[in-house]
Enzyme design. Structure first.
Site, short mmCIF file in Angstrom:
data_model
loop_
_atom_site.label_atom_id
_atom_site.label_comp_id
_atom_site.label_asym_id
_atom_site.label_seq_id
_atom_site.Cartn_x
_atom_site.Cartn_y
_atom_site.Cartn_z
NE ARG A 1 103.64 46.60 45.76
CZ ARG A 1 104.31 47.36 44.89
NH1 ARG A 1 104.14 47.20 43.59
NH2 ARG A 1 105.15 48.30 45.31
NE ARG B 1 111.34 53.98 43.39
CZ ARG B 1 110.56 52.98 42.97
NH1 ARG B 1 110.99 52.13 42.07
NH2 ARG B 1 109.36 52.85 43.46
CE LYS C 1 107.13 53.04 38.51
NZ LYS C 1 106.28 53.63 39.55
NE ARG D 1 105.14 52.26 47.65
CZ ARG D 1 104.09 51.61 47.14
NH1 ARG D 1 103.00 51.41 47.86
NH2 ARG D 1 104.12 51.18 45.92
NE ARG E 1 99.43 48.29 43.66
CZ ARG E 1 100.57 48.83 43.22
NH1 ARG E 1 100.76 49.05 41.94
NH2 ARG E 1 101.51 49.19 44.07
P1 AMP Z 1 107.97 49.56 43.05
O1 AMP Z 1 107.44 48.18 42.85
O2 AMP Z 1 108.71 50.09 41.87
O3 AMP Z 1 106.93 50.52 43.58
O4 AMP Z 1 109.08 49.44 44.22
C1 AMP Z 1 108.74 48.97 45.50
C2 AMP Z 1 109.83 49.36 46.49
O5 AMP Z 1 111.08 48.77 46.09
C3 AMP Z 1 110.13 50.84 46.58
O6 AMP Z 1 109.23 51.52 47.46
C4 AMP Z 1 111.57 50.83 47.11
O7 AMP Z 1 111.58 50.52 48.49
C5 AMP Z 1 112.17 49.64 46.38
N1 AMP Z 1 112.79 50.04 45.09
C6 AMP Z 1 112.39 49.68 43.84
N2 AMP Z 1 113.19 50.24 42.90
C7 AMP Z 1 114.09 50.98 43.57
C8 AMP Z 1 115.17 51.81 43.17
N3 AMP Z 1 115.45 52.03 41.88
N4 AMP Z 1 115.90 52.41 44.15
C9 AMP Z 1 115.64 52.21 45.45
N5 AMP Z 1 114.61 51.46 45.91
C10 AMP Z 1 113.85 50.83 44.98
#
Ligand code: AMP
Length: 217
Positions: free
Chosen positions: A161, A89, A13, A172, A128
């Site tokens: 990360r 999400r 993404k 996740r 990564r």
């Molecule tokens: P990402 O960078 O999109 O993989 O997001 C990293 C982490 O941020 C996720 O594993 C969640 O803990 C949190 N997060 C990001 N976007 C959301 C969302 N829309 N709703 C809830 N948690 C989120």
């Protein structure tokens, strides 16, 4: 045009968002990036989100929606076109987004789903590496840096990360299949879902996304 780029962690993404922004001039909103920035700035939102993110869970719908609303508010005067990355999400977030779209008088977003099997995702996530300075992304299995641990572009140090470790990665993916995938059904029912096989190279995936946009928008 508004788009939701939807997919499991590691589906590309972030990479595809950067290309879409470059190509279509969309305003990119990544709730994950915004939450990581909040943690770095030690803001109240960051404090509340940090432990949840480190164990791979989802931050509360209300908190993340407030964050989204404030980012849209900052940009709405200058743009009509948002790219939502990592939001919605949950089913609740779909309803919240409907409301936010109405509040800001935006057109309904289409959803592009990046489909990648779990085995590939695990390698993409645990392999990564990100440049601490310029944020370029490498992968020790698929696209390693020329020199181990050093960015090809700016020679900055490569980092992992915190949530890319094997345990958090499994959590996740579990959360994605349990809570996030059902979001797709809601957009499918509205005729707004486009699914793309995202196992190929970043260039191939971008070409597929472009075809969807050009055929439909
Ligand atoms: P990402 O960078 O999109 O993989 O997001 C990293 C982490 O941020 C996720 O594993 C969640 O803990 C949190 N997060 C990001 N976007 C959301 C969302 N829309 N709703 C809830 N948690 C989120």
């Amino acid at each position: 045009m508004n788009l939701i780029l939807f997919g499991p962690p590691g589906s590309g993404k972030g990479t595809q968002s950067a290309r879409l922004v470059g190509h279509y001039g969309m305003t990119h909103i990544s709730t994950g990036d915004a939450l990581r920035a909040a943690i770095r700035n030690k803001s109240e939102i960051g404090m509340r989100a940090q432990a949840i993110m480190e164990r791979g869970g989802l931050v509360g719908d209300e908190l993340v929606t407030d964050l989204l609303r404030s980012i849209i508010g900052e940009h709405r005067d200058t743009t009509d076109s948002f790219l939502f990355d990592g939001y919605p999400r949950t089913r609740q977030q779909v309803m919240n987004l409907d409301q936010v779209i109405e509040e800001f008088n935006l057109s309904p977003p289409a959803v592009i789903q990046l489909d990648v099997p779990d085995e590939t995702l695990i390698l993409r996530l645990t392999g990564r590496r990100l440049c601490a300075h310029c944020r370029a992304v490498f992968n020790i299995y698929f696209s390693p840096a020329r020199q181990n641990g050093v960015c090809d572009i700016c020679a900055g140090p490569l980092m992992k990360r915190v949530d890319d470790n094997p345990e958090t990665t499994r959590e996740r993916l579990r959360v994605y299949h349990g809570q996030s995938r059902p979001v797709l059904e809601q957009y499918q029912e509205r005729g707004l879902l486009y699914t793309i096989d995202a196992t190929g190279s970043a260039d191939e995936v971008f070409r597929k996304i472009n075809s969807v946009i050009e055929e439909n928008y």
